[in-house]
Structure formats: C-alpha cells, structure tokens
Design a protein around this motif. Structure first.
Motif, PDB file in Angstrom:
ATOM      1  N   ASP A   1       0.750  -1.168   0.001  1.00 17.59           N
ATOM      2  CA  ASP A   1       0.009   0.140   0.203  1.00 17.59           C
ATOM      3  C   ASP A   1       0.941   1.289   0.065  1.00 17.59           C
ATOM      4  O   ASP A   1       0.566   2.273  -0.562  1.00 17.59           O
ATOM      5  CB  ASP A   1      -0.933   0.021   1.312  1.00 17.59           C
ATOM      6  CG  ASP A   1      -2.208  -0.710   0.964  1.00 17.59           C
ATOM      7  OD1 ASP A   1      -2.795  -0.839  -0.206  1.00 17.59           O
ATOM      8  OD2 ASP A   1      -2.597  -1.209   2.009  1.00 17.59           O
TER       9      ASP A   1
ATOM     10  N   ASN B   1      -1.642   4.139  -1.495  1.00 17.62           N
ATOM     11  CA  ASN B   1      -2.924   3.904  -1.095  1.00 17.62           C
ATOM     12  C   ASN B   1      -3.169   4.721   0.453  1.00 17.62           C
ATOM     13  O   ASN B   1      -2.599   4.339   1.378  1.00 17.62           O
ATOM     14  CB  ASN B   1      -3.185   2.451  -0.765  1.00 17.62           C
ATOM     15  CG  ASN B   1      -4.770   2.255  -0.282  1.00 17.62           C
ATOM     16  OD1 ASN B   1      -5.530   2.981  -0.621  1.00 17.62           O
ATOM     17  ND2 ASN B   1      -4.953   0.921  -0.382  1.00 17.62           N
TER      18      ASN B   1
ATOM     19  N   ARG C   1      -6.470   2.444   3.259  1.00 18.08           N
ATOM     20  CA  ARG C   1      -6.835   1.169   3.658  1.00 18.08           C
ATOM     21  C   ARG C   1      -7.033   1.170   5.058  1.00 18.08           C
ATOM     22  O   ARG C   1      -6.359   1.073   6.271  1.00 18.08           O
ATOM     23  CB  ARG C   1      -5.344   0.319   3.721  1.00 18.08           C
ATOM     24  CG  ARG C   1      -5.198  -1.108   3.930  1.00 18.08           C
ATOM     25  CD  ARG C   1      -6.142  -2.004   3.029  1.00 18.08           C
ATOM     26  NE  ARG C   1      -5.481  -2.162   1.697  1.00 18.08           N
ATOM     27  CZ  ARG C   1      -6.097  -2.628   0.635  1.00 18.08           C
ATOM     28  NH1 ARG C   1      -7.321  -3.037   0.561  1.00 18.08           N
ATOM     29  NH2 ARG C   1      -5.500  -2.625  -0.502  1.00 18.08           N
TER      30      ARG C   1
END
Length: 296
Positions: free
Chosen positions: A147, A152, A155
C-alpha cells in the motif's frame, strides 16, 4: 485492448455492496457475479478510481497476494461510464467479515472497529482467535508495504478481512480488494503535466502525501515510518516484499492498461519508480547491512 461492454449484463438487484467512494452494482458476467464499480466525481469531473483499482490490484497480484480479479470496461445507462468489474470472491458459500467487525468483537479494545490507531490494530491481531496470529501479523505488514508503494491512503479496517466458509467454518484471509484510493485517482491529466514539470511537486507525491489511513495520533507517513525501523514486523515485511518487486513487470501492467492517456501512464511509472527508489530501496539496503533490525 478493447474495453469490455458490460451494459447488457444481467443486474442482480438483491446483491448490494457497501462503501462510500463510488456507485456499485452486481452483474452476471461469464455466469459469475461481479461487483461493477463506477468512477466517482471529484469537483465535477470523474476521478480515475477505477483505473487505480485495476492497476493496483494487478500489482498486488504480481507481488504474490491473493487478489480480486479486476476487468476494465464500459457501461451505458443513458450516460457512458468507465467501470471496473471486480469478481465477487464470496461465491460460493463464503461470508466476508471485515477487520472492523473482528475489532468490535474484542471487548477489551478501547475504540470501535473503524478506528485505525496502529497500536489498537496490532493489539487486536494479537488478541483475536479467528486466525493464526503470526500469519495475520505478517499479512498486515506486507499489505502495508505494498500500500505504501502504490500510495494507498484509504486502507481502513473495513476494506480488508476474512472469508469464512459457512459449511466448513474454514477461515482464510480475503483477497486484496478496494484499491481505488491508490495512484492519486483525483489528479486529472492537466494537473499531471504540471506535476511532471515540477520536481518539488513530484517529490511531494513521494515523501509528503498520501499518508496511510493508519494513525499514531496523526496519520502515518509511509516514508518516515518505514525508514524509522521502529517496528521489527514492518522491517521483516519490507525485507520479504522488496525483492519481489520487478519494476519492468510493473511498467508492463501500466503499459497494457487500456483507455488511459500516455501522460498518465508515464506519471504512474515515474511515481512508482520514485517510491520504489526513494522509500523502499534505501530502507531495504540498510536492512541488508544491519540484520539485527530483523531479529528479536
């Protein structure tokens, strides 16, 4: 590669999906259920979240994770939409429980399931009895590393979890899914050109943002946390994941992604290369030289 047209696929109105980032419907494609995700709007423009979902899931799969199957396509219902079809991994006989639900089952946890304070998440992993504690901790940190690589920022505890077979009660970690918040989905092509022409703006996307949804009072900076070496399990996850990353194959995933412009493909390849070279690689090289950071 031409985009698949999902417009004529049967819609299953009794299968509904949660989440707040985009519109979703369930369709039948090739005799199987798929979650069809539509790009959300950002300041009146459609974001590139379905592209992010598609590419990031393929990168996770490249690095050895069980991952939802994703197919880019189009859908017409009065308007034309760019969509991503995500195979429903709860079929057949599987029930999905997110980590937030598991967190809520730990009555000694001081906060509710969707709170993402890192110490609370780690405490739940150690206290729960649903899944092997060591394997779950390894998975959590390896997911964190990837991630961090794909940027990201979302998450949270509701988009990862477990599959429980309702006949055998077998428990598995669910495939990776909901990667729509990777790869800067809200940046349009015009802004990408401006970022690529400005080294300081480009490096902000490496070192400054996005941050993780995990918190230590404030949201974690992947760069600072990974390079702090303060968590041995995070160190071990990096040491395991980094050698799997083949940047040529990552570039191939991006080059083979249909629909998106050349400037966007270039941006993705540059930003992933920089996150690889500036966040992950220096930390990995230091771990190779200082193996005690991998030992208890």
């Amino acid at each position: 590669m031409a985009l698949i047209d999902f417009s004529s696929c049967p819609v299953i109105n009794t299968k509904l999906y949660g989440g707040s980032n985009c519109k979703k419907i369930c369709i039948i494609f090739n005799n199987e259920k798929y979650l069809l995700k539509f790009s959300s709007k950002n300041n009146g423009k459609y974001s590139n979240s379905v592209i992010s979902e598609y590419i990031a899931c393929h990168i996770f799969n490249l690095l050895g994770f069980s991952t939802q199957e994703t197919i880019l396509g189009k859908y017409k219902n009065g308007k034309k939409y760019l969509v991503v079809a995500c195979k429903d991994f709860t079929e057949p006989n599987k029930i999905f429980y997110d980590f937030a639900s598991l967190k809520n089952s730990i009555i000694t946890s001081s906060k509710l399931g969707f709170e993402t304070e890192l110490y609370e998440v780690l405490d739940v992993i150690l206290e729960q009895n649903l899944y092997d504690k060591v394997k779950l901790k390894e998975f959590f940190w390896q997911m964190f590393i990837v991630d961090s690589f794909v940027g990201n920022f979302d998450r949270h505890n509701g988009n990862w979890g477990f599959l429980v077979d309702n006949k055998t009660n077998q428990v598995l970690i669910a495939p990776i899914f909901d990667c729509a918040s990777c790869l800067y989905p809200k940046i349009d092509d015009e802004n990408i050109k401006n970022i690529l022409d400005n080294e300081k703006e480009l490096e902000k996307r490496v070192f400054t943002f996005p941050n993780s949804a995990l918190k230590k009072t404030f949201k974690l900076s992947p760069y600072f946390y990974i390079n702090s070496f303060e968590n041995i399990d995070c160190n071990r996850a990096l040491f395991e994941i980094f050698p799997r990353i083949d940047m040529k194959k990552v570039d191939e995933i991006i080059d083979n992604t249909p629909y998106i412009s050349g400037v966007r493909k270039n941006f993705y390849k540059i930003i992933l290369s920089k996150r690889y070279e500036m966040i992950l690689k220096p930390a990995y090289e230091l771990l190779k030289e200082n193996k005690f950071l991998l030992e208890i």
